[in-house]
Write a protein that holds these residues in place. Structure first.
Motif, short mmCIF file in Angstrom:
data_model
loop_
_atom_site.label_atom_id
_atom_site.label_comp_id
_atom_site.label_asym_id
_atom_site.label_seq_id
_atom_site.Cartn_x
_atom_site.Cartn_y
_atom_site.Cartn_z
N ALA A 1 1.16 8.73 28.00
CA ALA A 1 1.05 10.12 27.69
C ALA A 1 0.24 10.73 28.65
CB ALA A 1 0.61 10.39 26.48
N ARG A 2 -0.63 10.33 29.35
CA ARG A 2 -1.60 10.98 30.15
C ARG A 2 -0.72 11.16 31.34
NH1 ARG A 2 -7.20 9.70 30.70
NH2 ARG A 2 -7.35 9.05 28.51
N SER A 3 0.02 10.25 31.83
CA SER A 3 0.70 10.34 33.21
C SER A 3 1.85 11.27 33.00
CB SER A 3 1.43 8.90 33.52
OG SER A 3 0.59 7.99 33.56
N LEU A 4 2.44 11.51 31.73
CA LEU A 4 3.64 12.37 31.45
C LEU A 4 3.23 13.83 31.35
CD1 LEU A 4 5.82 10.08 29.24
CD2 LEU A 4 6.31 10.46 31.71
N GLU A 5 2.18 13.94 30.48
CA GLU A 5 1.48 15.46 30.09
C GLU A 5 0.13 15.79 30.72
OE1 GLU A 5 1.76 15.67 25.74
OE2 GLU A 5 3.13 13.87 25.81
N GLY A 6 -0.28 14.94 31.30
CA GLY A 6 -1.56 15.51 32.04
C GLY A 6 -2.64 15.71 31.20
N LEU A 7 -3.69 16.39 31.53
CA LEU A 7 -4.88 16.36 30.92
C LEU A 7 -4.99 16.77 29.35
CD1 LEU A 7 -6.90 18.27 33.55
CD2 LEU A 7 -6.84 15.92 33.35
N THR A 8 -3.93 17.46 29.08
CA THR A 8 -3.89 17.79 27.53
C THR A 8 -3.59 16.54 26.80
OG1 THR A 8 -1.44 18.13 27.56
CG2 THR A 8 -2.89 19.94 28.01
N ALA A 9 -3.14 15.31 27.43
CA ALA A 9 -3.01 14.26 26.46
C ALA A 9 -4.23 12.84 26.71
CB ALA A 9 -1.71 13.43 27.05
N ALA A 10 -5.23 13.51 27.27
CA ALA A 10 -6.27 12.58 27.76
C ALA A 10 -7.21 13.08 26.28
CB ALA A 10 -6.73 12.89 29.14
N GLY A 11 -7.55 12.05 25.69
CA GLY A 11 -8.40 12.09 24.40
C GLY A 11 -9.78 12.68 25.02
N GLU A 12 -10.28 12.32 26.11
CA GLU A 12 -11.87 12.51 26.50
C GLU A 12 -11.61 13.85 27.21
OE1 GLU A 12 -10.11 10.58 30.22
OE2 GLU A 12 -9.77 10.59 28.06
N TRP A 13 -10.65 14.45 27.39
CA TRP A 13 -10.68 15.66 28.66
C TRP A 13 -11.37 16.72 28.17
CZ3 TRP A 13 -11.18 17.64 33.15
CH2 TRP A 13 -10.42 19.10 33.08
N GLU A 14 -11.48 17.21 26.97
CA GLU A 14 -12.18 18.52 26.43
C GLU A 14 -13.74 18.31 26.70
OE1 GLU A 14 -11.25 21.32 25.55
OE2 GLU A 14 -9.18 20.74 25.96
N ILE A 15 -14.27 17.22 26.43
CA ILE A 15 -15.68 16.81 26.74
C ILE A 15 -15.83 16.78 28.20
CG2 ILE A 15 -17.57 15.27 26.23
CD1 ILE A 15 -16.58 16.58 23.75
N PHE A 16 -15.04 15.95 28.74
CA PHE A 16 -15.31 15.94 30.29
C PHE A 16 -15.32 17.29 31.26
CE2 PHE A 16 -14.19 15.29 34.72
CZ PHE A 16 -14.47 13.99 35.10
N ARG A 17 -14.38 18.02 30.70
CA ARG A 17 -14.27 19.73 31.18
C ARG A 17 -15.68 20.56 30.93
NH1 ARG A 17 -9.73 23.55 28.98
NH2 ARG A 17 -10.73 23.21 27.06
N ARG A 18 -16.38 20.22 29.68
CA ARG A 18 -17.48 20.68 29.39
C ARG A 18 -18.59 20.19 30.39
NH1 ARG A 18 -17.17 19.84 23.06
NH2 ARG A 18 -14.99 20.63 22.77
N LEU A 19 -18.54 19.19 31.00
CA LEU A 19 -19.73 18.38 31.81
C LEU A 19 -19.40 18.94 33.17
CD1 LEU A 19 -19.67 14.69 30.88
CD2 LEU A 19 -21.06 16.78 29.66
N LEU A 20 -18.27 19.57 33.49
CA LEU A 20 -18.15 20.22 34.77
C LEU A 20 -18.89 21.43 35.01
CD1 LEU A 20 -14.46 19.59 35.25
CD2 LEU A 20 -16.20 18.05 36.43
#
Length: 247
Positions: free
Chosen positions: A19-38
């Motif tokens: 899913a994360r290959s097909l749909e990108g960051l929205t399909a990555a379960g950890e993305w919302e937290i990762f984004r906040r760390l940037l």
């Protein structure tokens, strides 16, 4: 050449269907937290280690970064990155993470998503990232959680009916090489304790600003109900660190 499973045709085909290959960051379960760390990315020079399909590179430029260099060892990954997530300000390079050799202060932000557990010499990566960052620069990365990597099988304990009972943890202190089964292939990963991951940064000179062990968000679980068991144990560890402005 470092080990490069992602250029194996069969493995890459299976990875491309995730899913994360097909749909990108929205399909990555950890993305919302990762984004906040940037940190804020506007006008920043960014390096993405293990960039894969380039989803993070695309996001970085959408945040009005000055530039981003996406590096990966896999030519197949980089081919897809150039097709899907290319644009002004993005440069893709084929190179192993351990081999980076940028001049001091080349970047303001270095990020890496789920690549560190493939690297044998973690302390070397920490030192090289520190050296190529500008004073005050940020290093944010995710890796498979040591609870997840401790046993090479990386699988649940099942009862006689096939129901998942618990996630086994063993040989936690025995760091090093693991041959894990991932996408129907044997893949070499490296297990490290939480202490080793944090101390490698501290010994390189970083100040650790945040550590997260995210579970999938309710929105991700609603979209991907098959991920419900990911709330029972951590699968990812996310760390944000900073190079102090004065050294």
């Amino acid at each position: 050449m470092k080990e490069n499973k992602y250029d194996d045709p069969g493995f890459f085909e299976n990875y491309s269907r995730m899913a994360r290959s097909l749909e990108g960051l929205t399909a990555a379960g950890e993305w919302e937290i990762f984004r906040r760390l940037l940190p804020p990315l506007q006008n920043k020079r960014v390096l993405d280690l293990g960039c894969g399909f380039g989803w993070h590179c695309r996001y970085v430029m959408e945040q009005q970064a000055a530039s981003v260099v996406g590096m990966d060892l896999s030519e197949k990954m980089l081919e897809q990155a150039r097709l899907r997530n290319n644009g002004p300000g993005i440069t893709y390079l084929r190179e192993a993470m351990e081999d980076i050799n940028f001049p001091p202060g080349s970047f303001d932000v270095v990020l890496s998503s789920l690549a560190v557990h493939y690297v044998e010499h973690y302390e070397l990566i920490c030192r090289k990232v520190y050296d190529c960052l500008s004073p005050g620069g940020h290093f944010v990365f995710s890796t498979e959680h040591p609870v997840f990597t401790a046993i090479a099988a990386q699988d649940w304990h099942y009862d006689a009916t096939g129901s998942r009972q618990h996630w086994p943890v063993d040989r936690y202190q025995d760091e090093g090489r693991r041959v894990a089964r991932f996408l129907d292939n044997d893949v070499v990963k490296y297990h490290r304790t939480v202490a080793t991951l944090m101390n490698g940064l501290l010994e390189a000179g970083f100040c650790i600003s945040r550590v997260e062990e995210p579970a999938p968000s309710p929105a991700v679980l609603e979209k991907y109900p098959e991920m419900k068991d990911e709330t029972r144990r951590p699968i990812f560890l996310l760390i944000a660190a900073q190079k102090l402005s004065t050294v």
